[in-house]
Design a protein around this motif. Structure first.
Motif, mmCIF file in Angstrom:
data_model
loop_
_atom_site.group_PDB
_atom_site.id
_atom_site.type_symbol
_atom_site.label_atom_id
_atom_site.label_comp_id
_atom_site.label_asym_id
_atom_site.label_seq_id
_atom_site.Cartn_x
_atom_site.Cartn_y
_atom_site.Cartn_z
ATOM 1 N N THR A 82 -9.843 -0.652 4.221
ATOM 2 C CA THR A 82 -8.915 -0.880 5.324
ATOM 3 C C THR A 82 -7.623 -1.511 4.800
ATOM 4 O OG1 THR A 82 -9.760 -3.087 5.785
ATOM 5 C CG2 THR A 82 -10.844 -1.237 6.903
ATOM 6 N N THR A 83 -6.621 -1.538 5.654
ATOM 7 C CA THR A 83 -5.371 -2.212 5.303
ATOM 8 C C THR A 83 -5.636 -3.667 4.956
ATOM 9 O OG1 THR A 83 -4.118 -0.753 6.777
ATOM 10 C CG2 THR A 83 -3.078 -2.829 6.148
ATOM 11 N N GLU A 84 -6.517 -4.308 5.695
ATOM 12 C CA GLU A 84 -6.848 -5.713 5.430
ATOM 13 C C GLU A 84 -7.451 -5.880 4.039
ATOM 14 O OE1 GLU A 84 -9.765 -9.182 7.257
ATOM 15 O OE2 GLU A 84 -8.871 -7.697 8.612
ATOM 16 N N ARG A 105 1.363 -8.312 6.283
ATOM 17 C CA ARG A 105 1.265 -6.939 6.778
ATOM 18 C C ARG A 105 1.633 -5.978 5.655
ATOM 19 N NH1 ARG A 105 6.245 -7.354 11.116
ATOM 20 N NH2 ARG A 105 7.839 -8.048 9.663
ATOM 21 N N LEU A 106 1.140 -4.753 5.769
ATOM 22 C CA LEU A 106 1.438 -3.703 4.806
ATOM 23 C C LEU A 106 2.398 -2.725 5.471
ATOM 24 C CD1 LEU A 106 0.635 -2.828 1.908
ATOM 25 C CD2 LEU A 106 -1.051 -1.301 2.947
ATOM 26 N N GLU A 108 4.632 0.722 5.353
ATOM 27 C CA GLU A 108 4.834 2.038 4.758
ATOM 28 C C GLU A 108 6.309 2.387 4.907
ATOM 29 O OE1 GLU A 108 2.264 5.921 5.336
ATOM 30 O OE2 GLU A 108 3.828 5.815 6.871
ATOM 31 N N LEU A 120 1.325 -0.716 9.053
ATOM 32 C CA LEU A 120 -0.046 -0.221 9.181
ATOM 33 C C LEU A 120 -0.918 -1.255 9.893
ATOM 34 C CD1 LEU A 120 -0.646 1.382 5.664
ATOM 35 C CD2 LEU A 120 0.291 2.423 7.727
ATOM 36 N N HIS A 122 -4.302 -3.334 10.708
ATOM 37 C CA HIS A 122 -5.247 -3.918 9.747
ATOM 38 C C HIS A 122 -6.531 -3.105 9.625
ATOM 39 C CE1 HIS A 122 -4.022 -8.167 8.399
ATOM 40 N NE2 HIS A 122 -2.932 -7.466 8.660
ATOM 41 N N ASP A 124 -6.468 0.280 9.803
ATOM 42 C CA ASP A 124 -6.142 1.617 9.301
ATOM 43 C C ASP A 124 -6.820 1.864 7.957
ATOM 44 O OD1 ASP A 124 -4.632 2.512 11.388
ATOM 45 O OD2 ASP A 124 -2.692 1.991 10.506
ATOM 46 N N PRO A 126 -5.739 3.418 4.712
ATOM 47 C CA PRO A 126 -4.576 3.948 3.990
ATOM 48 C C PRO A 126 -4.879 5.131 3.077
ATOM 49 C CG PRO A 126 -4.508 1.564 4.004
ATOM 50 C CD PRO A 126 -5.840 1.956 4.564
ATOM 51 N N TYR A 146 4.753 1.440 -0.479
ATOM 52 C CA TYR A 146 4.056 0.452 0.348
ATOM 53 C C TYR A 146 4.453 -0.950 -0.092
ATOM 54 C CZ TYR A 146 1.322 4.446 1.847
ATOM 55 O OH TYR A 146 0.959 5.664 2.362
#
Length: 446
Positions: A82-84, A105-106, A108, A120, A122, A124, A126, A146
């Motif tokens: 996950t994004t997290e 946060r990430l 894009e 994105l 948390h 999601d 990627p 990213y």
């Protein structure tokens, strides 16, 4: 063709239910024999990325505005990452002593003609998003980066909108009335941060991201005096966010100069640098970039264009210099114009051909020596005596005030010295272009 597979699909049918579908071509057979379809329509050929391992890969994460000395980090991801998970791993690799990924946060970032961003969620996945992107567009995948970013802006909650294409020379009250008629009072900004009256440009500060986004969406479709308003969301860059012993570089690209090579240069520099450092001059000219670095004590500028582009950047520096901490940043040139006379005199070369490595220009900017450029302001204004047509006043101060804006005309001259055949050719070129400008729209036509 290792790592690439071909697919074909019937391009004559646009309804999804009628699609013939995709099939991988056999590399050992003749391509033409494999392109026949039952209905006789001509298919299309697409390049599709062939994953070496569809369940695992790597993602490059850049530190964004985080105060770390390293560049990007390669993060191993799977279809279930996950994004997290990525944020947590990236924090460890960047050496950030913070175990709470919810504070980050990430982002894009798509580096195309314009920089676009998407945060994105948390939860999601990627790696799945990357695979889908590669399947749909290899170019878009190559243009995507990213960034890891703090959720709370460390230099404050202020969000700035750059709004242009207003009439010039209006009062603050007039600009305010025009804006409120468009966005309504409930969406009013916190303050005018700056007004560039001579350019018809405003910078609005908001304390709420939701309100700033709402106003942005309203203004990007707004028209005033038969002109579409220009609205840009500007990054907030403060000195303490810049690592020590680092000199930021502000890049301006005139995509219309010379042979229109600026689009490729914009893409290249946005890959080599933070994309927020690279500004397309079609979008508001030099003012957005100069405003963004207005609080930075020292930076350099790279102007990609012709002599006119350089003069444009210097003129905007005159207008904003009194409000900026760094009033006279060094300016280097990547010559894209038709003549490039100033660039030759200052030893930046006769012109960019497209075959040079953009990275080499960045090295040249670092190594270049600072020199002074002689600049003059020429002010034409009516003389009270009837027998005199005009009176010409010349001053070295490029910030001279215009006290009679209805009748006074101001010109700024950038003076440099050439002798012999070089000066003769430059003069002939200038006079020929003034007479027939359509025949001198590129270096190849001269």
């Amino acid at each position: 063709m290792a790592g690439i597979m071909f697919s074909c699909i019937d391009c004559g049918l646009i309804v999804p239910a009628l699609f013939v579908g995709e099939r991988e071509l056999d590399e050992s057979k003749h391509i033409r024999a494999q392109l026949k379809t039952p209905d006789g329509k001509r298919p299309s050929i697409f390049l599709r990325y062939k994953e070496s391992d569809p369940d695992k890969g790597h993602i490059k994460v850049y530190p964004g505005c985080l105060k770390v000395s390293s560049g990007h980090k390669n993060i191993t991801v799977t279809s279930e990452s996950t994004t997290e998970d990525i944020i947590r791993t990236a924090l460890k690799k960047f050496g950030i002593d913070d175990s709470d990924p919810s504070r980050y946060r990430l982002i894009e970032v798509l580096l195309d003609k314009r920089v676009s961003e998407r945060t994105l969620a948390h939860n999601d996945l990627p790696w799945e998003l990357i695979k889908n992107c590669r399947k749909e567009s290899l170019r878009q995948n190559q243009m995507t980066r990213y960034y890891l970013q703090q959720r709370e802006d460390p230099h404050g909650p202020s969000i700035s909108l750059f709004v242009g294409n207003f009439p010039t020379g209006l009062s603050q009250g007039q600009y305010e009335k025009i804006l409120l008629d468009i966005i309504s009072t409930e969406n009013k900004w916190v303050r005018f941060d700056v007004i560039y009256y001579e350019n018809g440009v405003l910078v609005l500060d908001f304390s709420s991201a939701d309100k700033a986004a709402r106003v942005f969406n309203i203004l990007k479709d707004a028209v005033f005096d038969d002109k579409h308003l220009l609205v840009l969301l500007l990054p907030n860059i403060q000195p303490h966010m810049i690592p020590e012993n680092t000199t930021p570089l502000l890049v301006f690209v005139n995509v219309k100069s010379g042979g229109c090579q600026g689009l490729n240069l914009t893409t290249s520099f946005r890959k080599l640098l933070n994309p927020h450092q690279v500004f397309n001059l079609e979008n508001g000219g030099p003012l957005p970039g100069l405003y963004v670095l207005g609080n930075v004590p020292y930076y350099k500028i790279l102007a990609c264009g012709g002599d006119g582009t350089v003069g444009w950047v210097l003129l905007c520096l005159d207008n904003v210099g009194q409000d900026a901490i760094c009033q006279s940043p060094p300016l280097s040139i990547l010559p894209l114009g038709t003549g490039n006379d100033l660039a030759r005199v200052l030893r930046w070369g006769p012109g960019y051909t497209g075959g040079e490595d953009p990275f080499s220009y960045l090295r040249d900017v670092i190594d270049a020596a600072d020199i002074k450029l002689d600049r003059w302001t020429v002010i034409f204004h009516p003389n009270e005596k009837e027998q005199d047509d005009v009176n010409v006043a010349i001053a070295n101060d490029t910030n001279s005030a215009n006290t009679n804006e209805d009748t006074t005309t101001i010109f700024v001259m950038n003076n440099y010295f050439g002798i012999g055949i070089d000066a003769d050719i430059s003069l002939d070129f200038h006079q020929a272009r003034e007479e027939k400008p359509d025949k001198f729209n590129s270096r190849y036509g001269t």
